[in-house]
Design a protein around this motif. Sequence first.
Motif: not given
Length: 339
Positions: A126-149
């Motif tokens: 409850a009462n948690v706020r989220f600040l999303v940090i943008g990603c200008s470049a991918t990191y090692d081992n990320c596959f967020c694009v494939s997972m749609g996230t």
Amino acid sequence: MGYLLNENNFNDVIQEWQKDYLIYAPKKMLGEGMYSDTDITRYAAINDISEIEWEKKSDFSFKEVLLPLSETLFYYTEGTVKEAEANRKSGAVIFLRSCDLHAVKRLDEIYLRNGYEDFYYQRLRANVRFLVIGCSATYDNCFCVSMGTNHIDSYDAGLTINDGLFHINSHWEEMNPLFSRCSQKEAEVVIPFVTSNQINVKVPENLSIAVNSASLWKEYDSRCINCGRCNFVCPTCTCFTMQDIFYTDNGKAGERRRVHASCMVDGYTDMAGGGSYRKKNGDRMRFKVMHKVYDYKKRNGYHMCVGCGRCDDVCPEYISFSHCVNRLEDAMKEVTGNE
Ligand code: SF4
Ligand code: SF4
């Protein structure tokens, strides 16, 4: 609305937030890495914007803010039970990446909409706020694009850093006057999100539990050392186990805690009477992989895994979850005789 803030401006905002919120962000912990003389990046409360690690992917996720590693549920004596107070009474602001905010949706699904609402999760959520940090470049081992996230708009504020200024896109209307008061100027702000990763993952369309009998799982019997690291860093792993701590020899006074558990660790499926469902490491790997890219989706319509790649980053045996998922297509051919 968009606002441009320098470091001092942002710290003024943080000071205002701290009247109502604890601020959590990825922070570099010197000398606390998994090998000697190495550092680690994990979540902790911060007081100053300079404490945030902006460059590296966090080794552990935000998850511990909402699901502490160890949480006392209640205290008991012979005739009484007293509920433990929450370890945080104020709200929280969490700095995190797009994939991790997608992971919050998975945690909410499991703890708030999967039958009874979990009281202990709900009171920290409850009462948690989220600040999303943008990603200008991918990191090692990320596959967020494939997972749609890789992309998200449902944040309270989005943030990116350009020319030494923090560019904030706010959906948090209540805070807009504060951002406006503290900012250098107002401007259109676009939060960057990656559109490609070095790793692509494909979950086969025809994936079914028939794949459980494929030969690939046997390989993990000897490769995996069932350390459980892959589960502990995963922002979507939600299992815990119970521990009773006795204050007295007769066991009639003490406390009950829930602590994070891992389906990859020995003893996870042990039953009363000596039974155990998954004794081999390959069976555990199969269970974990299928839960992340098959079982959960059958129930909820989207995959559990958000493609953060932390499990691959942390495995001491260099076992790659994404590689394993990419082997499922051949495994399905093997079990359906369709090679
Ligand atoms: S897959 Fe790797 S990190 Fe996970 S339990 Fe096995 S050895 Fe540990
Ligand atoms: S399974 Fe691995 S890649 Fe997927 S969400 Fe968990 S840690 Fe991230």
